[in-house]
Enzyme design. Structure first.
Site, PDB file in Angstrom:
ATOM      1  N   SER A  48       0.828  -1.203   0.000  1.00 25.51           N
ATOM      2  CA  SER A  48       0.000   0.000   0.000  1.00 25.51           C
ATOM      3  C   SER A  48       0.869   1.262   0.000  1.00 25.51           C
ATOM      4  O   SER A  48       1.690   1.448  -0.891  1.00 25.51           O
ATOM      5  CB  SER A  48      -0.956  -0.038   1.192  1.00 25.51           C
ATOM      6  OG  SER A  48      -2.018   0.864   1.045  1.00 25.51           O
ATOM      7  N   ASP A  80      -5.991  -3.723  -2.235  1.00 24.46           N
ATOM      8  CA  ASP A  80      -4.908  -3.336  -1.335  1.00 24.46           C
ATOM      9  C   ASP A  80      -4.175  -4.543  -0.746  1.00 24.46           C
ATOM     10  O   ASP A  80      -4.797  -5.463  -0.214  1.00 24.46           O
ATOM     11  CB  ASP A  80      -5.515  -2.504  -0.196  1.00 24.46           C
ATOM     12  CG  ASP A  80      -4.474  -1.739   0.598  1.00 24.46           C
ATOM     13  OD1 ASP A  80      -3.540  -2.376   1.112  1.00 24.46           O
ATOM     14  OD2 ASP A  80      -4.607  -0.505   0.721  1.00 24.46           O
TER      15      ASP A  80
END
Length: 295
Positions: free
Chosen positions: A38, A184
Site C-alpha cells: 500500500s 490493497d
C-alpha cells in the site's frame, strides 16, 4: 553500506517513512532491495527508482487531494449515484489520476516497467480477492499470463494501494481467462517482512523494516463486546495474522516502529503541521533505533 528495506501500509501516515529514510541515508545506508504494501509500496518504488529522501519529501508534500479523490462528475450533481458507484464499481474513487501521477514521477527517473529497475530490487504486495491469495508483484504475475518485467510499476503501486470501498479495485485475468479482483495488499499482508526471511540460511545482507504503528500494538489483546468489535477484530486478524510471527521474530532486532496512531489513514488533507510531525516521528524513532542496531 547496502541493506534491504520493508515498508508497511498506512496511508498518509507514510510521511513518517520520509523522515526514517532521511536518517538511514545520513547514516550511510543504501537500499539494494525494497518491498512495500500500500503506502509503503509508494516509498519503496521511489527508493528503487533512485529518489533520495529530500526529493521524496518534496514529491509527497506537493501531492494534492485531487490526485486521489477522482470521483465521477455526476456524483457531485446526483449524490445518490455515489452509492450506486460503490455498489457496482466497488469503490468511490477511480484511482486513475493517482496512477497517472505515479507514472509521471517514476518516468522522471527513467522507470516505467519493472525491466527498468535492477532485477529483484522491488517487490510490491497486492491481494487477489477472487483467489483468496496474496500477490507478490512482479513475481506472481506469471499466474496471470503476464511477463513480470513488462508490467507497469505505477500500475503495481495502484493495485497495492486500492483500499477496499475507497478506490475501485483493478482487474487481472488468469490463464483460464477468469476475472480476478485485485485490491490493497494490506488486506492479506500489511507488513511483508517475511519476504526477506531466509529461514535457516544467512541473509544476503542486513534488512530494516519500517512499521507505521507502535510495537505495543502487536501485543495487546482485543476486547470483543459486540458485533462491531467482532467485525473489527475479524478484519484486523485477517490483515495481521500472516505477518505476526515474523514481526515477533524481528521486532527487537530489525524493525523500526513508528507510532502514528493519531492520524487517519485516508486523510488526504493533512496540514503542513501534521506532515512535519509525521516526518519528525520518522526521524526521531529511526535515530534512536540505529544507535543500538547491530547488523
Amino acid at each position: 553500506m547496502w541493506i534491504d528495506g520493508v515498508f508497511s501500509g498506512g496511508g498518509v501516515k507514510a510521511f513518517a517513512f520520509v523522515g526514517a529514510y532521511e536518517v538511514a541515508e545520513e547514516a550511510g545506508f543504501k537500499f539494494r532491495r525494497v518491498a512495500g504494501t500500500s503506502a509503503g509500496s509508494i516509498i519503496a518504488a521511489f527508493i528503487a527508482a533512485g529518489y533520495n529522501s529530500k526529493e521524496i519529501f518534496k514529491l509527497m508534500e506537493e501531492m494534492h487531494p485531487s490526485i486521489f479523490l477522482d470521483q465521477s462528475k455526476m456524483i457531485y450533481h446526483f449524490p445518490f449515484i455515489k452509492w450506486l458507484t460503490l455498489y457496482w464499481r466497488m469503490g468511490l474513487y477511480k484511482g486513475n489520476k493517482f496512477e497517472a501521477w505515479l507514472k509521471e514521477v517514476l518516468k522522471a527517473k527513467g522507470v516505467e516497467r519493472f525491466s527498468d529497475l535492477p532485477p529483484d530490487s522491488l517487490k510490491i504486495i497486492a491481494s487477489d480477492l477472487s483467489r483468496g491469495k496474496m500477490v507478490v508483484i512482479p513475481d506472481d504475475l506469471v499466474y496471470y499470463g503476464i511477463h513480470p518485467e513488462n508490467f507497469s510499476v505505477a500500475r503495481a503501486i495502484r493495485m497495492s494501494c486500492s483500499l477496499p470501498f475507497f478506490f475501485e479495485p483493478t482487474t487481472l485475468f488468469n490463464k483460464k481467462s477468469e476475472k480476478c479482483i485485485i485490491v490493497d495488499g494490506g488486506v492479506l499482508s500489511n507488513f511483508p517482512v517475511w519476504l526477506y526471511d531466509e529461514e535457516n540460511q544467512l541473509p544476503l545482507r542486513p534488512f530494516l523494516g519500517f512499521q507505521l504503528s507502535s510495537r505495543a500494538d502487536f501485543y495487546v489483546s482485543r476486547r470483543i463486546k459486540n458485533a462491531f468489535d467482532l467485525f473489527h477484530g475479524l478484519f484486523t486478524t485477517m490483515k495481521e495474522a500472516h505477518d505476526a510471527k515474523y514481526i515477533s521474530k524481528y521486532a527487537a532486532s530489525n524493525i523500526v516502529f513508528l507510532p502514528v496512531e493519531n492520524i487517519e489513514t485516508a486523510n488526504f488533507k493533512l496540514s503542513k503541521e501534521e506532515i512535519d510531525k509525521l516526518v519528525a516521528i520518522g526521524r526521531k524513532r529511526t535515530k534512536k533505533f540505529l544507535k543500538h542496531w547491530t547488523y
